[in-house]
Structures are given as C-alpha cells and as structure tokens.
Design an enzyme around this catalytic site. Structure first.
Site, mmCIF file in Angstrom:
data_model
loop_
_atom_site.group_PDB
_atom_site.id
_atom_site.type_symbol
_atom_site.label_atom_id
_atom_site.label_comp_id
_atom_site.label_asym_id
_atom_site.label_seq_id
_atom_site.Cartn_x
_atom_site.Cartn_y
_atom_site.Cartn_z
ATOM 1 N N GLY A 68 27.417 -70.150 11.370
ATOM 2 C CA GLY A 68 28.368 -70.815 12.237
ATOM 3 C C GLY A 68 29.753 -70.753 11.616
ATOM 4 O O GLY A 68 29.894 -70.585 10.404
ATOM 5 N N GLN A 73 38.334 -73.263 10.260
ATOM 6 C CA GLN A 73 37.957 -72.592 9.019
ATOM 7 C C GLN A 73 38.702 -71.279 8.806
ATOM 8 O O GLN A 73 38.660 -70.720 7.712
ATOM 9 C CB GLN A 73 36.455 -72.336 8.982
ATOM 10 C CG GLN A 73 35.632 -73.611 8.844
ATOM 11 C CD GLN A 73 34.163 -73.311 8.742
ATOM 12 O OE1 GLN A 73 33.474 -73.184 9.754
ATOM 13 N NE2 GLN A 73 33.673 -73.173 7.519
ATOM 14 N N CYS A 126 28.472 -74.779 3.113
ATOM 15 C CA CYS A 126 29.610 -74.544 4.006
ATOM 16 C C CYS A 126 30.458 -73.416 3.455
ATOM 17 O O CYS A 126 30.738 -73.363 2.253
ATOM 18 C CB CYS A 126 30.449 -75.818 4.136
ATOM 19 S SG CYS A 126 31.893 -75.640 5.204
ATOM 20 N N LEU A 127 30.899 -72.537 4.342
ATOM 21 C CA LEU A 127 31.736 -71.409 3.921
ATOM 22 C C LEU A 127 33.076 -71.875 3.372
ATOM 23 O O LEU A 127 33.710 -71.156 2.600
ATOM 24 C CB LEU A 127 31.947 -70.454 5.098
ATOM 25 C CG LEU A 127 30.688 -69.798 5.666
ATOM 26 C CD1 LEU A 127 31.043 -68.939 6.872
ATOM 27 C CD2 LEU A 127 29.963 -68.984 4.608
ATOM 28 N N HIS A 168 27.091 -79.538 12.377
ATOM 29 C CA HIS A 168 27.987 -79.092 11.300
ATOM 30 C C HIS A 168 29.271 -78.505 11.875
ATOM 31 O O HIS A 168 30.384 -78.850 11.429
ATOM 32 C CB HIS A 168 27.244 -78.053 10.450
ATOM 33 C CG HIS A 168 28.013 -77.525 9.289
ATOM 34 N ND1 HIS A 168 27.647 -77.751 7.978
ATOM 35 C CD2 HIS A 168 29.136 -76.749 9.220
ATOM 36 C CE1 HIS A 168 28.512 -77.149 7.168
ATOM 37 N NE2 HIS A 168 29.416 -76.534 7.897
ATOM 38 N N GLU A 169 29.132 -77.616 12.862
ATOM 39 C CA GLU A 169 30.328 -76.954 13.407
ATOM 40 C C GLU A 169 31.172 -77.903 14.235
ATOM 41 O O GLU A 169 32.412 -77.857 14.179
ATOM 42 C CB GLU A 169 29.925 -75.724 14.224
ATOM 43 C CG GLU A 169 29.175 -74.657 13.445
ATOM 44 C CD GLU A 169 29.870 -74.238 12.163
ATOM 45 O OE1 GLU A 169 31.114 -74.237 12.121
ATOM 46 O OE2 GLU A 169 29.171 -73.929 11.191
ATOM 47 N N HIS A 172 33.322 -79.968 12.010
ATOM 48 C CA HIS A 172 34.531 -79.263 11.578
ATOM 49 C C HIS A 172 35.683 -79.503 12.564
ATOM 50 O O HIS A 172 36.837 -79.674 12.156
ATOM 51 C CB HIS A 172 34.277 -77.760 11.489
ATOM 52 C CG HIS A 172 33.795 -77.293 10.157
ATOM 53 N ND1 HIS A 172 34.485 -77.534 8.987
ATOM 54 C CD2 HIS A 172 32.693 -76.578 9.809
ATOM 55 C CE1 HIS A 172 33.823 -76.985 7.973
ATOM 56 N NE2 HIS A 172 32.731 -76.412 8.439
#
Length: 214
Positions: A68, A73, A126-127, A168-169, A172
């Site tokens: 995702g 991000q 997480c990226l 999660h997304e 963000h």
C-alpha cells in the site's frame, strides 16, 4: 520577517514530481506532510494527470516493495491511496493472519469504521519508517467507504490482513503513522523480526518483550 514563499499549484507540483519517470521518492517520518492530514479530494487534477499519478503510486509501491502507498508518502497532500497484495505467504501465515490476495485498488477519500469489537495484533511496518516493525492491534474487520479513481462509490467490508492494509493507508491520510498505534515494547529492527519473530502470530514476541495482546 519575510513572507512565506508561495507554493506552486498542486497540479504543477505533481507534474514536476512525475517528470523524471520511474518510482517516486518516498517521504520518511519527520516530514510534516506525513502529519498534516489531507482534505477531501474534489477533482483537483484532470483525469489524465490523476491517472498518471495513480500509475506512479503503483510503480513506486511495487518497487519499494509494499502492499500500500498513500499520496502523502510521496509528498502530495491528496486523499488518495493505492493497495495491492499478491499475498505470497505460507499457508500457516495465511490462516493465522487472514492474508489473502488483493487486486490493485485505488482508494479516494477513504474512511473506515469497525465492524464488531474484535481486534488482531501483528507486526507491521511502513515504507516511511524504514528499518523497523512493531506490533499494532487493529480492528479485525472494518467497513471502508469512499470512491475509486473514476468516482465510483466504494462501500465494502474488509477482514483479516486486507483490513489492516486499508486501516494503515487511511491512517496516513489522517496524518497518523502506524507507530502512533503500536505497542512500544514491540518495536524491533527488521533484522530482529527476521531472526526472532517470523512466527505467524505475535504471541512469542509478546511473552519475550513483555507486552499484552488483545
């Protein structure tokens, strides 16, 4: 005091971001864009630019790799995220975590609410927080509403690992990182997770590191 330098229009900034081609740079924790939250998307981009931006998010997500990616991000304050999970995991992991394949999806103006009171806790990364993972207790099932990139309404119930991904997304887009919801004592370097905590559940980590699971 000098006046703030005005920012370029959003569409111009996205054109500049896309110009080099290839995966986009991923913003790391500490950048305010990850903490500001996003307003509703109201068609600020023309359809062609939106399609190019969505494709760039997809390319970037695959290259990372991740399952995702949200617009903040990559430094863009749009309420848009993409998800996709081929779920290449062993059967015991699939059963324990409810991790099943998810096709590529675009989430526009998503929001979620829990379905029932059950929660599930697993290691999550997480990226934008590279190098670490931590256990996060999330709703086991959620109802996600919003739209896709074509404006078609989305109203769907997600369970298992897909429910974790959409939470999660969407977080963000609300200026939240997974660390805000994580069990602090579980924070582990990726190397430690691979060496010690690759079990399908977080039970062993909870006992060894001294935290409770729901």
């Amino acid at each position: 005091m000098p006046s703030p330098i005005p920012r370029a229009p959003l569409a111009d900034r996205i054109e500049e971001l896309l110009a080099p081609g290839g995966p986009l740079p991923i913003v790391a924790a500490g950048d305010p864009v990850l903490r500001t939250g996003t307003p509703r998307y109201e068609g600020e981009l023309d359809p062609a630019l939106l399609a190019r931006f969505v494709e760039a998010l997809r390319v970037t997500m695959h290259a990372a790799p991740g399952v995702g990616l949200a617009a903040p991000q990559v430094g863009v304050e749009l309420r848009i995220a993409v998800i996709e999970d081929p779920a290449p995991v062993p059967e015991e992991v699939r059963l324990a975590r409810g991790r099943v394949p998810q096709p590529f999806r675009v989430l526009v103006n998503p929001s979620y609410e829990p379905v029932g009171s059950a929660r599930a806790a697993f290691f999550e990364g997480c990226l934008s927080v590279p190098g670490y993972q931590a256990v996060v207790a999330r709703h086991a099932e959620v109802r996600l509403t919003g739209a896709d990139e074509h404006g078609r309404p989305l109203d769907e119930v997600f369970g298992g690992w897909p429910a974790r991904i959409v939470q999660h997304e969407t977080d963000h887009l609300d200026g939240l990182l997974y660390l805000d919801r994580a069990e602090p004592r579980s924070l582990s370097a990726n190397e430690a997770v691979l060496e010690r905590w690759t079990q399908p559940t977080a039970d062993r980590a909870a006992r060894a590191l001294g935290f409770e699971l729901p």
